[in-house]
Design a protein around this motif. Structure first.
Motif, PDB file in Angstrom:
ATOM      1  N   CYS A  32      31.907   4.832 -66.673  1.00 59.51           N
ATOM      2  CA  CYS A  32      32.466   4.725 -65.328  1.00 59.51           C
ATOM      3  C   CYS A  32      33.745   5.548 -65.178  1.00 59.51           C
ATOM      4  O   CYS A  32      34.507   5.363 -64.228  1.00 59.51           O
ATOM      5  N   GLN A  33      33.978   6.459 -66.105  1.00 53.88           N
ATOM      6  CA  GLN A  33      35.204   7.250 -66.090  1.00 53.88           C
ATOM      7  C   GLN A  33      35.343   8.075 -64.811  1.00 53.88           C
ATOM      8  O   GLN A  33      36.446   8.240 -64.297  1.00 53.88           O
ATOM      9  N   GLU A  34      34.250   8.568 -64.290  1.00 55.26           N
ATOM     10  CA  GLU A  34      34.323   9.356 -63.052  1.00 55.26           C
ATOM     11  C   GLU A  34      34.845   8.507 -61.896  1.00 55.26           C
ATOM     12  O   GLU A  34      35.697   8.953 -61.122  1.00 55.26           O
ATOM     13  N   ALA A  35      34.371   7.265 -61.791  1.00 57.13           N
ATOM     14  CA  ALA A  35      34.852   6.370 -60.731  1.00 57.13           C
ATOM     15  C   ALA A  35      36.328   6.050 -60.936  1.00 57.13           C
ATOM     16  O   ALA A  35      37.098   5.975 -59.969  1.00 57.13           O
ATOM     17  N   ALA A  36      36.749   5.875 -62.188  1.00 59.06           N
ATOM     18  CA  ALA A  36      38.162   5.614 -62.481  1.00 59.06           C
ATOM     19  C   ALA A  36      39.018   6.816 -62.084  1.00 59.06           C
ATOM     20  O   ALA A  36      40.085   6.656 -61.479  1.00 59.06           O
ATOM     21  N   ALA A  37      38.551   8.015 -62.404  1.00 65.72           N
ATOM     22  CA  ALA A  37      39.299   9.230 -62.077  1.00 65.72           C
ATOM     23  C   ALA A  37      39.433   9.395 -60.560  1.00 65.72           C
ATOM     24  O   ALA A  37      40.497   9.806 -60.063  1.00 65.72           O
ATOM     25  N   LYS A  38      38.378   9.065 -59.827  1.00 63.31           N
ATOM     26  CA  LYS A  38      38.442   9.171 -58.361  1.00 63.31           C
ATOM     27  C   LYS A  38      39.470   8.210 -57.790  1.00 63.31           C
ATOM     28  O   LYS A  38      40.190   8.557 -56.850  1.00 63.31           O
ATOM     29  N   SER A  39      39.573   7.009 -58.342  1.00 67.05           N
ATOM     30  CA  SER A  39      40.553   6.049 -57.827  1.00 67.05           C
ATOM     31  C   SER A  39      41.977   6.520 -58.128  1.00 67.05           C
ATOM     32  O   SER A  39      42.868   6.379 -57.291  1.00 67.05           O
ATOM     33  N   ILE A  40      42.184   7.125 -59.287  1.00 67.95           N
ATOM     34  CA  ILE A  40      43.521   7.647 -59.634  1.00 67.95           C
ATOM     35  C   ILE A  40      43.874   8.823 -58.725  1.00 67.95           C
ATOM     36  O   ILE A  40      45.009   8.920 -58.238  1.00 67.95           O
ATOM     37  N   ARG A  41      42.910   9.707 -58.488  1.00 66.88           N
ATOM     38  CA  ARG A  41      43.169  10.836 -57.583  1.00 66.88           C
ATOM     39  C   ARG A  41      43.514  10.341 -56.179  1.00 66.88           C
ATOM     40  O   ARG A  41      44.393  10.884 -55.516  1.00 66.88           O
ATOM     41  N   CYS A  42      42.823   9.287 -55.746  1.00 64.99           N
ATOM     42  CA  CYS A  42      43.109   8.716 -54.428  1.00 64.99           C
ATOM     43  C   CYS A  42      44.538   8.186 -54.376  1.00 64.99           C
ATOM     44  O   CYS A  42      45.262   8.428 -53.408  1.00 64.99           O
ATOM     45  N   LEU A  43      44.952   7.481 -55.420  1.00 70.66           N
ATOM     46  CA  LEU A  43      46.324   6.977 -55.462  1.00 70.66           C
ATOM     47  C   LEU A  43      47.327   8.124 -55.419  1.00 70.66           C
ATOM     48  O   LEU A  43      48.337   8.046 -54.713  1.00 70.66           O
ATOM     49  N   ASN A  44      47.057   9.183 -56.164  1.00 72.80           N
ATOM     50  CA  ASN A  44      47.950  10.346 -56.165  1.00 72.80           C
ATOM     51  C   ASN A  44      48.030  10.996 -54.786  1.00 72.80           C
ATOM     52  O   ASN A  44      49.098  11.390 -54.334  1.00 72.80           O
ATOM     53  N   ARG A  45      46.878  11.127 -54.114  1.00 76.55           N
ATOM     54  CA  ARG A  45      46.827  11.734 -52.775  1.00 76.55           C
ATOM     55  C   ARG A  45      47.590  10.907 -51.743  1.00 76.55           C
ATOM     56  O   ARG A  45      48.133  11.440 -50.794  1.00 76.55           O
ATOM     57  N   ASN A  46      47.574   9.583 -51.936  1.00 80.57           N
ATOM     58  CA  ASN A  46      48.127   8.688 -50.926  1.00 80.57           C
ATOM     59  C   ASN A  46      49.455   8.055 -51.341  1.00 80.57           C
ATOM     60  O   ASN A  46      49.824   6.999 -50.823  1.00 80.57           O
ATOM     61  N   GLY A  47      50.153   8.683 -52.249  1.00 77.19           N
ATOM     62  CA  GLY A  47      51.481   8.212 -52.631  1.00 77.19           C
ATOM     63  C   GLY A  47      51.490   6.821 -53.241  1.00 77.19           C
ATOM     64  O   GLY A  47      52.456   6.079 -53.065  1.00 77.19           O
ATOM     65  N   GLY A  48      50.411   6.443 -53.914  1.00 77.21           N
ATOM     66  CA  GLY A  48      50.352   5.139 -54.574  1.00 77.21           C
ATOM     67  C   GLY A  48      49.972   3.986 -53.664  1.00 77.21           C
ATOM     68  O   GLY A  48      50.025   2.825 -54.077  1.00 77.21           O
ATOM     69  N   ASP A  49      49.572   4.271 -52.431  1.00 76.19           N
ATOM     70  CA  ASP A  49      49.184   3.221 -51.482  1.00 76.19           C
ATOM     71  C   ASP A  49      47.808   2.680 -51.845  1.00 76.19           C
ATOM     72  O   ASP A  49      46.779   3.293 -51.565  1.00 76.19           O
TER      73      ASP A  49
END
Length: 86
Positions: A32-49
């Motif tokens: 599930c590493q790809e799903a984990a990476a997508k969630s981290i990228r989302c956090l980075n894009r949205n300033g941790g929101d």
């Protein structure tokens, strides 16, 4: 732009099963590493929101749940591969 997480393919398919079974015991493997990476990228894009990334978190949790359930049905430990009966 939508923050919808894309549905992922089966985390426990023939390829990931082979990789998991052939890894060394000390090597970490997460299908599930790809799903984990997508969630981290989302956090980075949205300033941790975290509110902006709930779809990604849910997709990761669903992937992990499906993977662990399949491993349990196969009789293997989540961490160390198939159990060996003596």
């Amino acid at each position: 732009m939508s923050s919808q997480a894309e549905p992922s393919e089966d985390p426990w398919n023939k390829d990931t099963k082979r990789k998991f079974q052939n890894k060394s015991k000390s090597e970490f493997f997460d299908p599930c590493q790809e799903a984990a990476a997508k969630s981290i990228r989302c956090l980075n894009r949205n300033g941790g929101d975290r509110q902006m990334c709930t779809d990604y978190f849910e997709a990761y949790r669903a992937c992990k749940k499906e993977w662990t359930n399949k491993r349990k049905r196969e009789g293997g430990s989540i961490f160390f591969g198939p159990s060996k009966s003596t």
